[in-house]
Design an enzyme around this catalytic site. Structure first.
Site, PDB file in Angstrom:
ATOM      1  CD  GLN A 214      -3.185   0.900   2.004  1.00 55.97           C
ATOM      2  OE1 GLN A 214      -3.396  -0.192   2.525  1.00 55.97           O
ATOM      3  NE2 GLN A 214      -3.987   1.933   2.189  1.00 55.97           N
ATOM      4  CG  ASP A 215       1.273   3.963   3.032  1.00 56.69           C
ATOM      5  OD1 ASP A 215       1.072   2.854   3.581  1.00 56.69           O
ATOM      6  OD2 ASP A 215       1.129   5.041   3.629  1.00 56.69           O
TER       7      ASP A 215
END
Length: 231
Positions: free
Chosen positions: A73-74
């Site tokens: 995701q990040d």
């Protein structure tokens, strides 16, 4: 307003990927990412990973060698963790809980002893693109760059790889990653879905056997399987 242009020759990304993504680098959304990045730097905001590692996933994984995409995701938002590879942390950094579960699954699936290092660079060099959907984050603020436009960039990469390559494996862990399935042509590629490896997620990651399934598929399409041992 001053017009922002990007000289892609100065972007720290290997030539094969630079050419592959040339059109994306010139699109309005990417110019906005650059603008927000420069504004943050000018305000002395700490951003992870360091600038020279933002495109590390591409620099370690040659485009012509790509076999597998593992979508995160990040980046990690604590100091010394983010290195531009999804789920990976540098050597001598404590292994995060999600990566611990990935290593547990490797042991369950392929009898690989859990590694002492969380550096997944050896996977990347064999053709595993460890791609975060969002490529930067402000220190100590999870998902702080989720509105910058990075998802448009990573979505374009997934879609372009799906269209222009064949016989790839896409590992989608958790609902966020599973939502990217619509970008992938499942008649050309293997899509493997499971729960997120985070201990906070509901059960469903441990026992997924994605690593052996990926290697079986690679052999079936005439590609060299991945050595999942951490080097």
């Amino acid at each position: 307003m001053e017009e922002i242009t990007i000289n892609i020759d100065k972007i720290k990304i290997n030539d094969d990927w630079k050419e592959f993504l040339r059109d994306e680098f010139q699109k309005k959304y990417f110019l906005e990412i650059k603008k927000q990045y420069l504004n943050a730097i000018n305000q002395n905001i700490v951003i992870y990973p360091p600038a020279n590692l933002i495109f590390n996933a591409f620099n370690l994984c040659p485009l012509k060698e790509i076999k597998i995409i593992i979508l995160g995701q990040d980046p990690y938002h604590q100091p010394n963790q983010a290195m531009g590879l999804s789920f990976s942390v540098p050597k001598n950094v404590k292994i995060p809980p999600s990566l611990n579960n990935i290593f547990k699954e490797l042991q369950n699936d392929l009898n690989i002893t859990p590694a002492k290092s969380g550096d997944l660079s050896s996977w990347a060099k064999q053709g595993v693109l460890l791609l975060n959907s969002i490529l930067s984050v402000e220190a100590n603020k999870a998902a702080s760059h989720s509105s910058w436009g990075w998802q448009e960039f990573s979505d374009a990469i997934i879609h372009k790889l799906s269209n222009e390559k064949s016989g790839l494996v896409f590992m989608l862990w958790g609902n966020y990653a599973k939502n990217k399935e619509i970008l992938i042509d499942n008649t050309k590629h293997l899509i493997l879905k499971a729960a997120h490896p985070s201990p906070l997620a509901r059960t469903g990651f441990l026992g997924c056997k994605h690593f052996s399934k990926a290697n079986e598929f690679l052999k079936k399409v005439g590609k060299i399987p991945i050595d999942w041992k951490i080097v």
